[in-house]
Design a protein around this motif. Structure first.
Motif, PDB file in Angstrom:
ATOM      1  N   LYS A   1      -5.125   6.096  -1.560  1.00 53.89           N
ATOM      2  CA  LYS A   1      -4.401   4.956  -1.185  1.00 53.89           C
ATOM      3  C   LYS A   1      -4.219   4.062  -2.609  1.00 53.89           C
ATOM      4  O   LYS A   1      -5.230   3.632  -3.186  1.00 53.89           O
ATOM      5  CB  LYS A   1      -5.026   4.007  -0.209  1.00 53.89           C
ATOM      6  CG  LYS A   1      -4.045   2.721   0.037  1.00 53.89           C
ATOM      7  CD  LYS A   1      -4.559   2.050   1.300  1.00 53.89           C
ATOM      8  CE  LYS A   1      -6.062   1.760   1.491  1.00 53.89           C
ATOM      9  NZ  LYS A   1      -5.989   0.935   2.725  1.00 53.89           N
TER      10      LYS A   1
ATOM     11  N   GLU B   1       0.758  -0.975  -0.003  1.00 52.57           N
ATOM     12  CA  GLU B   1       0.070   0.110   0.122  1.00 52.57           C
ATOM     13  C   GLU B   1       0.861   1.355  -0.054  1.00 52.57           C
ATOM     14  O   GLU B   1       1.781   1.470   0.678  1.00 52.57           O
ATOM     15  CB  GLU B   1      -0.962   0.135   1.300  1.00 52.57           C
ATOM     16  CG  GLU B   1      -1.873  -1.235   1.253  1.00 52.57           C
ATOM     17  CD  GLU B   1      -2.498  -1.240   2.755  1.00 52.57           C
ATOM     18  OE1 GLU B   1      -2.141  -0.254   3.624  1.00 52.57           O
ATOM     19  OE2 GLU B   1      -3.468  -2.183   2.762  1.00 52.57           O
TER      20      GLU B   1
ATOM     21  N   HIS C   1       0.171   5.178   0.497  1.00 49.37           N
ATOM     22  CA  HIS C   1      -0.988   6.067   0.859  1.00 49.37           C
ATOM     23  C   HIS C   1      -0.152   7.552   0.527  1.00 49.37           C
ATOM     24  O   HIS C   1       0.763   7.897   1.222  1.00 49.37           O
ATOM     25  CB  HIS C   1      -1.264   6.148   2.427  1.00 49.37           C
ATOM     26  CG  HIS C   1      -2.366   6.950   2.661  1.00 49.37           C
ATOM     27  ND1 HIS C   1      -3.616   6.380   2.963  1.00 49.37           N
ATOM     28  CD2 HIS C   1      -2.585   8.316   2.757  1.00 49.37           C
ATOM     29  CE1 HIS C   1      -4.438   7.412   3.452  1.00 49.37           C
ATOM     30  NE2 HIS C   1      -3.865   8.239   3.175  1.00 49.37           N
TER      31      HIS C   1
END
Length: 131
Positions: A104, A89, A91
């Motif tokens: 995200k 991930e 962000h």
């Protein structure tokens, strides 16, 4: 109160994984890049990255880019092969025209493979865009 908040949609900003040759170590390696394919510079870009899956988790990495000019890209970080087995991930938060944007981006586990590389915005090499 929440209904009064305006959350602008992120457009023309991407996170990509690109395999490049590292001349120092003489090896091909995956790197994550942030791409600004828009026509305006973005400012104060903050990126928080983490990999996780089935109870396994990487350290949280934080990156800052003061300005990412329109039509350009910047390296975020090296992606180790073991990390590519996890959901990665990214962000991303930034300012554009005095508004804060936030999104995200995720590379699903095992989705970063050379066979999936395609033409991507701005970067001349083939790569994989995060969703």
């Amino acid at each position: 109160m929440k209904k009064d908040l305006e959350i602008p949609e992120v457009k023309d900003i991407h996170v990509a994984a690109v395999k490049v040759y590292n001349t120092s170590f003489e090896v091909d390696e995956w790197n994550a890049y942030i791409i600004n394919s828009g026509s305006h510079d973005i400012e104060m870009v903050l990126i928080v990255s983490k990999g996780r899956k089935d109870g396994k988790e990487t350290s949280t990495m934080r990156h800052k880019i003061e300005i990412l000019p329109a039509g350009s890209f910047a390296k975020i970080e090296f992606l180790q092969e073991d990390v590519l087995k996890l959901n990665n991930e990214f962000h991303v938060s930034f300012f554009l025209n005095n508004k804060m944007f936030d999104k995200k981006f995720v590379f699903q586990a095992n989705s970063v493979k050379q066979s999936k590389a395609r033409k991507i915005p701005v970067i001349p090499e083939a790569g994989i865009l995060a969703k």
